[in-house]
Design an enzyme around this catalytic site. Structure first.
Site, PDB file in Angstrom:
ATOM      1  N   GLU A   1      29.474  65.991  54.060  1.00 46.26           N
ATOM      2  CA  GLU A   1      29.142  67.372  53.714  1.00 46.26           C
ATOM      3  C   GLU A   1      27.654  67.643  53.816  1.00 46.26           C
ATOM      4  O   GLU A   1      26.829  66.757  53.572  1.00 46.26           O
ATOM      5  CB  GLU A   1      29.538  67.638  52.262  1.00 46.26           C
ATOM      6  CG  GLU A   1      30.995  67.872  52.089  1.00 46.26           C
ATOM      7  CD  GLU A   1      31.305  68.223  50.646  1.00 46.26           C
ATOM      8  OE1 GLU A   1      32.395  68.721  50.407  1.00 46.26           O
ATOM      9  OE2 GLU A   1      30.447  68.008  49.778  1.00 46.26           O
TER      10      GLU A   1
ATOM     11  N   CYS B   1      20.814  70.252  51.911  1.00 48.83           N
ATOM     12  CA  CYS B   1      21.172  68.986  51.274  1.00 48.83           C
ATOM     13  C   CYS B   1      21.952  68.171  52.301  1.00 48.83           C
ATOM     14  O   CYS B   1      23.023  68.575  52.750  1.00 48.83           O
ATOM     15  CB  CYS B   1      22.003  69.292  50.031  1.00 48.83           C
ATOM     16  SG  CYS B   1      22.621  67.831  49.198  1.00 48.83           S
TER      17      CYS B   1
ATOM     18  N   CYS C   1      29.615  55.595  49.773  1.00 49.22           N
ATOM     19  CA  CYS C   1      28.410  54.952  49.237  1.00 49.22           C
ATOM     20  C   CYS C   1      28.813  53.656  48.561  1.00 49.22           C
ATOM     21  O   CYS C   1      29.840  53.585  47.878  1.00 49.22           O
ATOM     22  CB  CYS C   1      27.715  55.859  48.221  1.00 49.22           C
ATOM     23  SG  CYS C   1      26.173  55.144  47.583  1.00 49.22           S
TER      24      CYS C   1
ATOM     25  N   CYS D   1      28.079  54.434  41.559  1.00 46.50           N
ATOM     26  CA  CYS D   1      27.723  54.979  40.239  1.00 46.50           C
ATOM     27  C   CYS D   1      28.972  55.554  39.566  1.00 46.50           C
ATOM     28  O   CYS D   1      29.811  56.164  40.221  1.00 46.50           O
ATOM     29  CB  CYS D   1      26.651  56.049  40.376  1.00 46.50           C
ATOM     30  SG  CYS D   1      25.146  55.411  41.126  1.00 46.50           S
TER      31      CYS D   1
ATOM     32  N   CYS E   1      29.817  59.421  39.908  1.00 46.39           N
ATOM     33  CA  CYS E   1      29.669  60.027  41.246  1.00 46.39           C
ATOM     34  C   CYS E   1      30.959  59.857  42.037  1.00 46.39           C
ATOM     35  O   CYS E   1      31.450  58.740  42.210  1.00 46.39           O
ATOM     36  CB  CYS E   1      28.507  59.356  41.973  1.00 46.39           C
ATOM     37  SG  CYS E   1      28.369  59.876  43.692  1.00 46.39           S
TER      38      CYS E   1
ATOM     39  N   GLY F   1      25.931  59.417  49.980  1.00 42.02           N
ATOM     40  CA  GLY F   1      25.317  58.176  50.421  1.00 42.02           C
ATOM     41  C   GLY F   1      23.974  57.872  49.798  1.00 42.02           C
ATOM     42  O   GLY F   1      23.322  58.735  49.212  1.00 42.02           O
ATOM     43  N   GLU F   2      23.581  56.604  49.914  1.00 42.14           N
ATOM     44  CA  GLU F   2      22.289  56.144  49.405  1.00 42.14           C
ATOM     45  C   GLU F   2      21.347  56.013  50.608  1.00 42.14           C
ATOM     46  O   GLU F   2      21.462  55.057  51.397  1.00 42.14           O
ATOM     47  CB  GLU F   2      22.483  54.795  48.681  1.00 42.14           C
ATOM     48  CG  GLU F   2      21.211  54.064  48.328  1.00 42.14           C
ATOM     49  CD  GLU F   2      20.149  54.928  47.665  1.00 42.14           C
ATOM     50  OE1 GLU F   2      20.409  55.510  46.610  1.00 42.14           O
ATOM     51  OE2 GLU F   2      19.037  55.026  48.224  1.00 42.14           O
TER      52      GLU F   2
ATOM     53  N   SER G   1      16.179  61.030  47.856  1.00 41.14           N
ATOM     54  CA  SER G   1      16.673  60.720  46.516  1.00 41.14           C
ATOM     55  C   SER G   1      17.324  59.348  46.557  1.00 41.14           C
ATOM     56  O   SER G   1      18.140  59.060  47.427  1.00 41.14           O
ATOM     57  CB  SER G   1      17.698  61.780  46.111  1.00 41.14           C
ATOM     58  OG  SER G   1      18.299  61.437  44.874  1.00 41.14           O
TER      59      SER G   1
ATOM     60  N   SER H   1      17.023  58.538  40.857  1.00 40.97           N
ATOM     61  CA  SER H   1      18.159  58.814  39.977  1.00 40.97           C
ATOM     62  C   SER H   1      18.139  57.829  38.826  1.00 40.97           C
ATOM     63  O   SER H   1      18.640  56.715  38.950  1.00 40.97           O
ATOM     64  CB  SER H   1      19.453  58.696  40.778  1.00 40.97           C
ATOM     65  OG  SER H   1      19.491  59.712  41.757  1.00 40.97           O
ATOM     66  N   LEU H   2      17.584  58.248  37.713  1.00 36.68           N
ATOM     67  CA  LEU H   2      17.383  57.327  36.589  1.00 36.68           C
ATOM     68  C   LEU H   2      18.628  57.259  35.691  1.00 36.68           C
ATOM     69  O   LEU H   2      19.200  56.198  35.511  1.00 36.68           O
ATOM     70  CB  LEU H   2      16.139  57.767  35.803  1.00 36.68           C
ATOM     71  CG  LEU H   2      15.551  56.777  34.822  1.00 36.68           C
ATOM     72  CD1 LEU H   2      15.205  55.452  35.469  1.00 36.68           C
ATOM     73  CD2 LEU H   2      14.310  57.370  34.149  1.00 36.68           C
ATOM     74  N   HIS H   3      19.002  58.358  35.113  1.00 34.55           N
ATOM     75  CA  HIS H   3      20.286  58.518  34.396  1.00 34.55           C
ATOM     76  C   HIS H   3      20.450  57.726  33.108  1.00 34.55           C
ATOM     77  O   HIS H   3      21.444  57.901  32.415  1.00 34.55           O
ATOM     78  CB  HIS H   3      21.497  58.190  35.298  1.00 34.55           C
ATOM     79  CG  HIS H   3      21.519  58.948  36.577  1.00 34.55           C
ATOM     80  ND1 HIS H   3      21.355  60.311  36.648  1.00 34.55           N
ATOM     81  CD2 HIS H   3      21.684  58.543  37.864  1.00 34.55           C
ATOM     82  CE1 HIS H   3      21.429  60.704  37.905  1.00 34.55           C
ATOM     83  NE2 HIS H   3      21.606  59.660  38.659  1.00 34.55           N
TER      84      HIS H   3
ATOM     85  N   ASN I   1      28.956  67.063  36.881  1.00 32.46           N
ATOM     86  CA  ASN I   1      30.081  67.790  37.465  1.00 32.46           C
ATOM     87  C   ASN I   1      31.296  66.885  37.473  1.00 32.46           C
ATOM     88  O   ASN I   1      31.345  65.924  38.225  1.00 32.46           O
ATOM     89  CB  ASN I   1      29.737  68.220  38.891  1.00 32.46           C
ATOM     90  CG  ASN I   1      28.629  69.246  38.870  1.00 32.46           C
ATOM     91  OD1 ASN I   1      28.791  70.323  38.328  1.00 32.46           O
ATOM     92  ND2 ASN I   1      27.478  68.875  39.412  1.00 32.46           N
TER      93      ASN I   1
ATOM     94  N   CYS J   1      27.870  68.258  47.157  1.00 32.49           N
ATOM     95  CA  CYS J   1      27.701  67.227  48.175  1.00 32.49           C
ATOM     96  C   CYS J   1      28.615  66.050  47.871  1.00 32.49           C
ATOM     97  O   CYS J   1      28.597  65.514  46.776  1.00 32.49           O
ATOM     98  CB  CYS J   1      26.267  66.722  48.188  1.00 32.49           C
ATOM     99  SG  CYS J   1      25.088  68.009  48.508  1.00 32.49           S
TER     100      CYS J   1
END
Ligand code: SAH
Ligand code: SF4
Length: 378
Positions: A91, A104, A111, A115, A118, A165-166, A197, A219-221, A301, A344
């Site tokens: 996407e 984006c 990926c 995570c 995700c 993806g990473e 990112s 991306s800390l989270h 989300n 995405c």
């Protein structure tokens, strides 16, 4: 095998032209036709020597990605689902705002990082995109949008590598694609307006600083290793202290004097005042001097089987207030393109055929990525 010219940065295209016995300036001409004018055929390249125009089709192509679907939101957000073959799709989302247009872009089909929050991570890893497949998303979107909006001006002013993806696990394809985005003969985007990112692939953060420093979002989270190990499994390999060290090493080369930390707000998991205070401790005291940064809080989300819920609005705001009261600039991502599920990666895994892709798009009700409110502003 015929080459796809979307796979080349300008250096690569110059080398390709040299192999054909052509001068370097031919590469510049070709590059401009492809990226600035959106040409996909050689016979429209009127200022190329006729002999070259006739030779090129036998040795190369300009091949984009087939569009499976395009959805237009009432708020102007547009989402494409591109077919990358083998039952995979990725996407790309365009987010228009008053002063800029952000695309984006995806870097992989699926990926491998996995995570917990995700949906792309839950789908697993299919394959890396090629440079041409990364660029095809921008190439198609930019030239579609110019035609759609009836303008010859540039429409996409910012690119964020925040799709599926990473990106730093597809480094070899990513860097030439970034170079084309930045190239004055290509898309001419400033380094500040191209953001990579990452979930924290430490050695590749260092390489990016050397090879192609653009804006960095991390991306800390989670504010501690125990929690981050659980949410972002790559943390077991590159724990928070090493990640923050890499951020500090990146900054001198970076086009901005701060790192953006993304933080997905998960109800009861990482959203308590104690977590915000731990974060402050990290970013203010790490290595004795702290890490210059901004925070971008992303309301989670939800998607089926994640087992996670989004924090309440009040919790997100209270969390943000603790950070900003301590002097750390904090924004909350706002939702765009809700009516088209402009998320995405949400729908793009293992698409078996077009019918199924369309059905999944129609059925999907969740959004996993929403665009930034204020970050990336140059
Ligand atoms: N792999 C890269 C870039 C793609 S993900 C990375 O992880 O940074 C882009 C952003 O969307 C990341 O910050 C990611 O953590 C976030 N994200 C992923 N799933 C999400 C979800 N379900 N809700 C909100 N944000 C999510
Ligand atoms: Fe991969 Fe990023 Fe999703 Fe993690 S958040 S699984 S790194 S795409």
């Amino acid at each position: 095998m015929t080459a796809n010219l979307l796979d080349f940065d300008l250096e690569g295209l110059a080398a390709f032209c040299e192999q054909l016995g052509e001068k370097r300036f031919r590469a510049v001409q070709l590059f401009r036709w492809i990226h600035q004018k959106g040409a996909s055929r050689f016979d429209e390249m009127s200022d190329l020597a006729k002999s070259l125009r006739e030779k090129l089709p036998s040795v190369c192509t300009i091949t984009g990605l087939p569009v499976l679907t395009r959805q237009d939101s009432a708020d102007g957000t547009i989402k494409w689902l591109f077919d990358v073959g083998g039952g995979n799709a990725v996407e790309t989302v365009f987010i228009p705002e008053d002063d800029r247009g952000t695309l984006c872009v995806s870097s992989q089909a699926g990926c491998a990082v996995g995570c917990r929050f995700c949906s792309t991570g839950h789908q697993g890893f299919s394959r890396n995109l090629t440079t041409g497949e990364i660029l095809a998303q921008l190439w198609h979107a930019e030239h579609f949008l110019r035609a759609h909006l009836k303008t010859s001006e540039r429409v996409i002013t910012n690119v964020v590598m925040m799709g599926m993806g990473e990106p730093l696990q597809n480094y070899g394809a990513l860097v030439p694609a970034l170079r084309v985005m930045l190239d004055d003969h290509g898309y001419g985007l400033s380094r500040r307006r191209v953001t990579v990112s990452t979930s924290g692939v430490v050695p590749m953060i260092d390489r990016l600083a050397q090879d192609c420093p653009v804006a960095l979002a991390v991306s800390l989270h989670a504010p501690n290793d125990a929690l981050r190990d659980n949410l972002v499994p790559i943390n077991r390999k590159y724990p928070i202290a090493e990640l923050l060290d890499a951020c500090l090493r990146y900054l001198p080369a970076a086009p901005r004097d701060f790192i953006t930390f993304e933080y997905c707000m998960l109800d009861g998991v990482n959203d308590q005042p104690e977590h915000a205070r731990q974060l402050l401790d990290l970013v203010k005291r790490h290595a004795g001097r702290g890490v210059p940064c901004k925070f971008n809080l992303i309301p989670f989300n939800p998607f089926p089987d994640s087992g996670l819920r989004c924090s309440s609005r009040a919790t997100v705001l209270a969390f943000g207030k603790i950070l900003s009261d301590a002097g750390v600039v904090t924004t909350v991502r706002k939702t765009r393109g809700d009516d088209i599920d402009a998320a995405c990666g949400q729908l793009a895994g293992d698409v078996v055929d077009r019918t199924q892709a369309a059905r999944r798009m129609a059925q999907a009700r969740t959004v996993r990525f929403v665009p930034p409110v204020k970050e990336n502003q140059a």
